[in-house]
Scaffold this active site. Structure first.
Site, mmCIF file in Angstrom:
data_model
loop_
_atom_site.group_PDB
_atom_site.id
_atom_site.type_symbol
_atom_site.label_atom_id
_atom_site.label_comp_id
_atom_site.label_asym_id
_atom_site.label_seq_id
_atom_site.Cartn_x
_atom_site.Cartn_y
_atom_site.Cartn_z
ATOM 1 C CB SER A 443 34.852 35.131 45.707
ATOM 2 O OG SER A 443 36.026 35.260 45.695
ATOM 3 C CG ASP A 444 38.945 37.895 43.080
ATOM 4 O OD1 ASP A 444 38.491 36.675 42.405
ATOM 5 O OD2 ASP A 444 40.183 38.109 43.358
ATOM 6 C CB CYS A 445 36.521 37.037 38.713
ATOM 7 S SG CYS A 445 38.171 36.446 38.581
#
Length: 718
Positions: A443-445
């Site tokens: 998600s954050d990547c």
């Protein structure tokens, strides 16, 4: 050429943890990226004024040097290591599959030994991470790995003797925690009877039940899948003279006299981070005493055969969809063994072996195993953001164009086949931690990559290259929205799939929070910021869903703030990392020092932790104690995170003196080369693993100085 073959160092000497492998990179890439004339470094004394001109000179020096470290494909390679049980697991895997000498040359085996010796503690043992206190898991695994690599326990090897003495004086290998028990059982230095059952049959229960492994965190799911297969097979590798010697060396009593029933529940106090409750002990006892004998006997053993066959289907699926890298090194080491057990001459094993090199890294302190096949995509998103923050893109356009191309080429453009059947989340549109090969979107990547690409899309293609296609941005946003939890938070690889109480059944003695993909404030913040930037440029695409997500994510972050104004960081150390992510997300959503109590409290907390030097330094012990622990010395990355949080919160407009002091410290920490020093590792996972993100030491000081320079210019223009 394998990625770890940069330069071979075989001298017997010890090095400081901080002396990692950037010197190797400098040698390798300097010829490809010629360095401009070096601007002399300026040291600022206590009375010196910090000006925009001085910061600009510092940034140019840092960026000039940093450009020389870029690889030909646009990313920045680095040493993403620090965990001491990973290399032994690879050694065990290659040893039992009889591939150790064909995959790892004798010179590189020597380098592996040197790394293990270099990070042996004074007391003789080894810790989970390179500066951690000794524990039984890493002491047993590293000792055994040295023996399998040909090191001899004799009067000439005092280090090995000290390692054995530590193991025996702390309860022997009978007290090794679960993962150690399993790996020692695989090589034949521990009996499978001394393990709590890991039932392959669990994969055959209906998926709607919360205990189905398909609902576990993907790392837990993949690792225990292979462990269950090997437990079900009770596989033991070749019993060689070295294995027979280990059976004697790792225990205080003769191997044949060990009480394996007692050993099953034994765990050294140094390792016991997740002690089993009485209920768990009772359940494990019943499983071992009553359930396992029934399942492994005729006719119910037919069910086991079906379960094992099903597990191998999932293992092969994971191998194939990750190009045989698998999701992590523990999973890869186990998966290779499973493939060998099924068929020693299999195509799968032949595909596995060359990709062992993806996890290897050679540096000044020896050869080590990385915690993943890299962190290329994750770091390059921040590298681009750091360059953008300096407003000096025009001077470094070729570097940014290559980075831009790498990031565009790293997007996962399609879903894995039959992904839902194999308990995978959609991956189309995502970015991974490392490279496209692994295929596991995060998600954050994904959110940070979208942010970096959107920032570059505002610039001239003549400078930074052509922007990514709109549809691929839409795919990325679709993937992000599919990952949202019910409360508006975001986890890592998947949505949260099961109940919190399942953590109470965590089978590991040592590792916390591994069963569930817990929501993360940092992941939520990255998504929040990425979606806000996307909405500004594409206001009509899924606007209502994005607005709802933004609102819920901001509320989630605010609710996670502690009474003292801090946020606990999950994936970095710790409260400075948490503040950086939380504040930048809230700032993007419109919170300011003037309108948000959260922002004011965060500033108060961070300023209360500023050291007399002007910097910040936080110990990894903050993660374990869940309270801020000052490291006693300033750390460039922690200082940058704190600076950035204060800048985003509006401290520069309220009272900028602390930021001037921090900026001066960062510039004085800058090396003559222009880089910033390698210090203690700042990466973290599961409140147990501490490791190195190789580019953090340059990314965040550059970003902090760049953002501070922007504020100075803005204030001058008012």
């Amino acid at each position: 050429m394998p990625p770890f073959v940069c330069r071979l160092l075989i001298h017997e000497y010890s090095v400081d943890v901080a002396a990692l492998s950037y010197s190797l990179l400098s040698c390798q890439y300097a010829k490809l990226n010629p360095l401009p004339a070096i601007v002399p470094k300026v040291h600022l004394d206590d009375n010196a004024e910090v000006t925009e001109e001085i910061i600009s000179a510092s940034l140019r020096q840092a960026l000039n040097q940093y450009c020389t470290l870029q690889a030909h494909d646009g990313h920045w390679p680095g040493d993403n290591s620090g965990i001491m049980f990973l290399m032994p697991m690879f050694i065990f895997s290659l040893y039992v599959t009889e591939n150790l000498h064909s995959v790892i040359s004798s010179d590189h085996q020597r380098e592996i030994c040197r790394h293990i010796y270099n990070h042996q503690n004074e007391d003789g043992g080894w810790g989970t991470h390179v500066i951690g206190p000794s524990n039984m898991l890493c002491s047993c695994l590293n000792y055994a790995a040295l023996r399998l690599l040909g090191e001899m326990l004799d009067c000439d090897n005092g280090a090995l003797a000290k390692g054995r003495a530590w193991i025996l004086s702390h309860g022997s290998a009978t007290a090794v925690p679960q993962w150690g028990k399993i790996f020692l059982s695989i090589i034949g230095a521990y009996d499978w009877v001394g393990n709590n059952p890991i039932f392959p049959e669990l994969w055959m229960v209906p998926y709607f039940l919360p205990i189905h492994p398909g609902r576990f965190w993907c790392f837990c799911r993949m690792v225990y899948m292979s462990m269950a297969y090997l437990y079900g097979k009770k596989f033991v590798g070749p019993i060689t003279p070295t294995i027979l010697a280990l059976r004697e060396e790792l225990y205080n009593i003769p191997y044949r006299n060990i009480d394996w029933n007692k050993a099953r529940q034994s765990c050294a106090k140094e390792d016991c981070r997740c002690p089993h409750s009485k209920v768990q002990r009772t359940i494990f006892y019943c499983f071992h005493k009553f359930v396992e004998p029934v399942i492994s006997s005729w006719p119910t053993n037919k069910l086991r055969e079906r379960a094992l066959s099903k597990l191998m289907e999932h293992i092969h699926y994971n191998d194939e969809t990750t190009e045989y890298i698998t999701i992590c090194p523990v999973d890869k080491a186990l998966s290779m063994i499973c493939c060998w057990v099924e068929n020693p001459n299999s195509y799968a094993l032949k595909q596995h072996l060359p990709r062992v090199y993806d996890y290897m890294w050679l540096a000044e302190d020896g050869m080590k195993a990385k915690i993943a096949d890299g962190c290329q995509s994750w770091e390059i998103s921040f590298i681009i953001q750091a360059f953008v923050s300096t407003d000096l893109i025009g001077e470094f356009s070729k570097t940014i164009e290559k980075a831009h191309d790498f990031l565009k080429n790293s997007q996962v453009i399609s879903n894995c086949p039959s992904y839902q059947k194999n308990y995978r989340h959609r991956s189309k549109g995502s970015w991974t931690l490392s490279t496209i090969d692994i295929g596991w979107g995060v998600s954050d990547c994904t959110a940070e990559a979208i942010k970096a690409l959107l920032l570059l899309s505002k610039m001239s293609p003549n400078l930074v290259g052509h922007p990514i296609q709109e549809q691929r941005l839409y795919d990325g946003v679709d993937c992000i929205l599919s990952l949202m939890n019910k409360d508006g938070s975001f986890s890592t690889y998947e949505r949260r799939r099961t109940n919190s109480w399942l953590e109470d059944l965590n089978p590991s003695d040592s590792f916390q929070n591994i069963v569930i993909d817990h929501p993360s404030m940092e992941c939520t913040s990255s998504v929040l910021e990425g979606l806000i930037l996307f909405k500004e440029q594409y206001p009509h695409y899924r606007c209502k869903e994005i607005e709802k997500c933004i609102k819920n994510a901001a509320t989630y972050i605010e609710n996670k703030q502690r009474k003292n104004g801090s946020w606990y960081g999950t994936w970095g150390i710790c409260f400075t990392y948490g503040a950086f992510f939380a504040v930048k997300g809230l700032a993007a959503s419109g919170r300011t020092y003037d309108n948000s109590d959260c922002m004011r409290k965060s500033c108060e907390f961070l300023l209360s932790k500023q050291q007399s030097t002007g910097g910040w330094g936080e110990s990894y012990l903050s993660i374990e104690t869940e309270e801020y622990v000052d490291s006693g010395s300033s750390h460039a990355v922690a200082t940058a995170w704190a600076m950035l949080a204060l800048i985003y919160a509006g401290q520069a407009e309220i009272y900028p003196v602390p930021l001037y002091r921090a900026a001066k410290l960062l510039m004085n920490m800058q090396l003559d080369s222009g880089e910033f020093p390698q210090q203690e590792h700042m990466g973290c996972a599961n409140s147990a693993f501490f490791f190195n993100y190789p580019n953090y030491r340059n990314i965040f000081p550059i970003m902090a100085l760049g953002e501070f320079r922007r504020r100075l210019i803005e204030n001058q223009s008012r």
